[in-house]
Enzyme design. Sequence first.
Site, PDB file in Angstrom:
ATOM      1  N   GLY A  17     -13.696  44.554  24.657  1.00  0.00           N
ATOM      2  CA  GLY A  17     -13.320  43.986  26.009  1.00  0.00           C
ATOM      3  C   GLY A  17     -14.103  44.949  27.105  1.00  0.00           C
ATOM      4  N   THR A  18     -14.448  44.362  28.081  1.00  0.00           N
ATOM      5  CA  THR A  18     -14.941  45.331  29.065  1.00  0.00           C
ATOM      6  C   THR A  18     -15.115  44.760  30.233  1.00  0.00           C
ATOM      7  OG1 THR A  18     -16.862  46.911  29.606  1.00  0.00           O
ATOM      8  CG2 THR A  18     -17.633  44.653  28.921  1.00  0.00           C
ATOM      9  N   SER A  19     -15.389  45.336  31.582  1.00  0.00           N
ATOM     10  CA  SER A  19     -15.806  44.694  32.627  1.00  0.00           C
ATOM     11  C   SER A  19     -17.039  45.298  33.458  1.00  0.00           C
ATOM     12  CB  SER A  19     -14.625  44.723  33.720  1.00  0.00           C
ATOM     13  OG  SER A  19     -13.428  44.149  33.254  1.00  0.00           O
ATOM     14  N   LYS A  50     -20.444  53.142  30.868  1.00  0.00           N
ATOM     15  CA  LYS A  50     -21.167  52.149  30.215  1.00  0.00           C
ATOM     16  C   LYS A  50     -22.523  51.718  31.192  1.00  0.00           C
ATOM     17  CE  LYS A  50     -16.953  50.090  29.010  1.00  0.00           C
ATOM     18  NZ  LYS A  50     -15.817  49.035  29.052  1.00  0.00           N
TER      19      LYS A  50
END
Length: 244
Positions: A17-19, A50
């Site tokens: 998961g990430t945003s 990131k």
Amino acid sequence: MNTVDMQRLKAGEVNLGTSIMAVAFDKGVVIGADSRTTTGSYIANRVTDKLTHVHDRVYCCRSGSAADTQAVADIVHFYLQMYAQQFGTPPPVHTAATLFQKLCYDNKDALSAGIIVAGWDKDAGPSVYNIPLGGGLFRQPWAIGGSGSTYVYGYCDATYQEGWDEAQTVNFVKNTLALAMSRDGSSGGTIRMCVITEDGVKRHFIPGNELPTFWEGKELLPVSSSLGSAGVGKPTGGDVVMGA
């Protein structure tokens, strides 16, 4: 009765998961991401960067498998360095995005990589390209990705406006990522942002204790001491509270 558990993972598979986000404005682009790297429910790294440099005015935001996206970014960085040496000029953002797209598409069955490429070049100015899982290539005024993005599409559609300056765009990215991080359990930590313009690259860092919380609002029914003593506005266990 036999049921199918949709949350069950295949053998050897982990949740990721990430945003991530990128937004273009009149003189450049703002890219941003949270800093949480997860392996299932375990937070493997809470201060991940990131936002990956691939050339002087071109960056990418990575979501999916950390190993896959780092490998792809390293390959693109190598090709862009070769491009600059061969042609004597910085590579256009579209060239970088096309390299990412080709690598992701040609290896789509082996990679888990959703990438946003953004930057500035003298031909096209600021530009943002979205490369989702599967290897498509889409130029957009703004792009979001990762597991946290599903929670903030409505907010972005309702809030984004053309013609913003740098400060307004930075604030938009900061608020959007903070909202995604608050809703998505696989996103969190801190916010890292880069502002990429003709003049160079500026980095911004928002620690976890300074994240925006504008959506939380205020207490709707505050109970004052005077009301509390009179028994007004403080329903008891047997009261039924109904709307007007």
